[in-house]
Design a protein around this motif. Structure first.
Motif, PDB file in Angstrom:
ATOM      1  N   MET A   1       1.019  -1.228  -0.039  1.00 38.39           N
ATOM      2  CA  MET A   1      -0.569   0.055  -0.099  1.00 38.39           C
ATOM      3  C   MET A   1       1.190   1.466  -0.382  1.00 38.39           C
ATOM      4  O   MET A   1       0.882   2.020  -0.830  1.00 38.39           O
ATOM      5  CB  MET A   1      -1.218   0.027   1.208  1.00 38.39           C
ATOM      6  N   LEU A   2       1.957   1.925   0.909  1.00 39.94           N
ATOM      7  CA  LEU A   2       2.701   2.645   1.171  1.00 39.94           C
ATOM      8  C   LEU A   2       3.463   2.625  -0.093  1.00 39.94           C
ATOM      9  O   LEU A   2       3.905   3.853  -0.489  1.00 39.94           O
ATOM     10  CB  LEU A   2       3.581   2.639   2.605  1.00 39.94           C
TER      11      LEU A   2
ATOM     12  N   ALA B   1      10.677   0.113   3.592  1.00 43.08           N
ATOM     13  CA  ALA B   1      10.107   1.197   3.266  1.00 43.08           C
ATOM     14  C   ALA B   1      10.824   2.772   3.713  1.00 43.08           C
ATOM     15  O   ALA B   1      10.618   3.907   3.658  1.00 43.08           O
ATOM     16  CB  ALA B   1       8.430   0.645   3.678  1.00 43.08           C
ATOM     17  N   GLU B   2      11.312   2.260   5.187  1.00 40.85           N
ATOM     18  CA  GLU B   2      11.478   3.843   5.487  1.00 40.85           C
ATOM     19  C   GLU B   2      12.161   4.448   4.601  1.00 40.85           C
ATOM     20  O   GLU B   2      12.857   5.871   3.571  1.00 40.85           O
ATOM     21  CB  GLU B   2      12.444   4.207   6.811  1.00 40.85           C
ATOM     22  N   ILE B   3      13.401   3.429   3.541  1.00 38.10           N
ATOM     23  CA  ILE B   3      13.449   4.192   2.791  1.00 38.10           C
ATOM     24  C   ILE B   3      13.470   4.186   1.483  1.00 38.10           C
ATOM     25  O   ILE B   3      13.562   5.362   0.474  1.00 38.10           O
ATOM     26  CB  ILE B   3      15.563   2.985   2.705  1.00 38.10           C
ATOM     27  N   GLU B   4      13.064   3.055   0.323  1.00 37.63           N
ATOM     28  CA  GLU B   4      12.190   3.196  -0.049  1.00 37.63           C
ATOM     29  C   GLU B   4      10.570   4.738  -0.022  1.00 37.63           C
ATOM     30  O   GLU B   4      10.662   4.704  -1.537  1.00 37.63           O
ATOM     31  CB  GLU B   4      11.336   2.568  -0.622  1.00 37.63           C
ATOM     32  N   LEU B   5      10.159   4.802   0.770  1.00 35.06           N
ATOM     33  CA  LEU B   5       9.646   5.889   0.805  1.00 35.06           C
ATOM     34  C   LEU B   5      10.378   7.261   0.396  1.00 35.06           C
ATOM     35  O   LEU B   5       9.592   8.602  -0.306  1.00 35.06           O
ATOM     36  CB  LEU B   5       8.772   6.292   1.748  1.00 35.06           C
TER      37      LEU B   5
ATOM     38  N   LEU C   1       9.736   7.923   8.820  1.00 34.49           N
ATOM     39  CA  LEU C   1       8.465   7.943   8.310  1.00 34.49           C
ATOM     40  C   LEU C   1       7.625   7.553   8.512  1.00 34.49           C
ATOM     41  O   LEU C   1       6.651   7.356   7.719  1.00 34.49           O
ATOM     42  CB  LEU C   1       9.581   8.011   6.779  1.00 34.49           C
ATOM     43  N   LEU C   2       7.568   6.198   8.507  1.00 28.53           N
ATOM     44  CA  LEU C   2       6.295   5.361   8.794  1.00 28.53           C
ATOM     45  C   LEU C   2       5.347   6.081   9.992  1.00 28.53           C
ATOM     46  O   LEU C   2       4.477   5.951   9.908  1.00 28.53           O
ATOM     47  CB  LEU C   2       7.102   3.778   9.106  1.00 28.53           C
TER      48      LEU C   2
END
Ligand code: ADP
Ligand code: MG
Length: 313
Positions: A116-117, A148-152, A187-188
């Protein structure tokens, strides 16, 4: 003449003894026995709690690990669902502890909040019902979320992706969305703070409890100022209280005098049953309803349900 003969004809009605009809058709001996039985199990007249007019979106945050965020998310959600609310738990921690406790599939590669993110998958694609607890749903997290912290970082609107996904989700049927955060202010957690209207902070009753809270409150204020003007700290829950130590009651007093009425009256005691429940894929509410931890979480959830949205001001 027997009461049963009343049905034989109207001409007879004057002479028959018609039994008293209960005011409430459900108020029969067997109905009362059933109600009593339910009451013994802890539901009874208190079975249904008020439901909010609109879905309350609450982020459960504290950048400290091990303070009871996940335990609180899972057990408040289970209590609310058991008392008639429809609740979605969004697991935003790569560890997936909330997904484990609710026994929702979150093996590597399963559809999860990661999709989703990072990939714009609709929330509806990943929400799963929690077995055995009608009205409870979970959007699971997998370990994929660790990246995700980095991919975002390079993505458009990187801090509002959860907010957008929630806005696009039909939550008209939901009463609560509880977002379980990881132990960081990355970021999460930022996504969770932008998506919610309310922040619930679990505070562990121990010496370092208040350390770091200032930073969390500053972050909430920053998000409120720049990204989400409606955000408020509405609820503080004292967790893992050990009544035998003076320190615990001192911390509880300090938190109350500092934060006032946003602190729930119910305090969650330290209880082995609470920590055992997740390994059975259960909340303590279902695992051991009579335990002190379960009773305290049900009481905290009831307070949450009946209190209006008070704020830290
Ligand atoms: P967080 O999500 O903030 O990291 P958890 O909810 O995972 O914290 O709790 C940390 C650990 O403490 C877990 O092992 C959990 O089972 C345990 N725990 C949480 N609340 C209680 C409690 N009231 N009594 C005993 N153990 C608890
Ligand atoms: Mg956790």
């Amino acid at each position: 003449m027997q009461a049963g003969t009343a049905a034989q004809g109207n001409s007879d009605v004057g002479s028959v003894v018609i039994p008293e009809v209960p005011q409430n058709p459900r108020d029969t001996p067997i109905g009362r026995a059933a109600a009593a039985a339910v009451g013994v199990r802890g539901a009874g007249a208190d079975r249904l709690w008020p439901r909010p007019a609109d879905c309350r979106i609450m982020t459960i945050a504290n950048q400290k690990g091990g303070v009871g965020k996940t335990t609180t998310a899972v057990n408040l959600a289970a209590s609310l669902a058991q008392h008639g609310s429809r609740v979605l738990v969004v697991d935003l921690d790569p560890q997936g502890n909330a997904s484990t406790a609710l026994d929702v599939d979150h093996h590597v590669g399963a559809l999860s909040v990661y999709n989703m993110l990072v990939e714009d998958r609709p929330l509806a694609d990943i929400v799963k019902p929690v077995e055995g607890l009608p009205g409870l749903y979970c959007a699971p997290a997998t370990i994929d979320l660790a990246g995700a912290e980095i991919e975002l970082v390079p993505l458009v609107a990187r801090e509002s992706r959860l907010s957008r996904a929630v806005a696009a989700y039909d939550s008209s049927d939901l009463d609560y969305i509880l977002i379980d955060c990881p132990p960081s202010l990355g970021l999460l957690t930022l996504n969770a703070l932008v998506a919610a209207r309310e922040v619930l902070i679990p505070i562990q009753c121990e010496y370092y409890a208040l350390e770091g809270l200032e930073q969390l409150i500053r972050t909430v204020e920053l998000v409120k100022g720049h990204l989400n003007p409606v955000l408020q700290i509405t609820t503080i829950l004292l967790t893992m209280y050990d009544g035998r130590t003076r320190l615990a009651s001192q911390v509880a007093d300090d938190v109350r005098s500092h934060f006032g009425e946003v602190v729930l009256q119910s305090i969650i005691p330290r209880s082995v049953r609470v920590s055992e429940a997740p390994s059975y894929g259960q909340s303590v509410i279902t695992y051991d309803p009579g335990s002190s931890g379960s009773i305290a979480y049900v009481e905290a959830a009831r307070e949450l349900a009946i209190r209006s949205q008070k704020t830290a001001g």
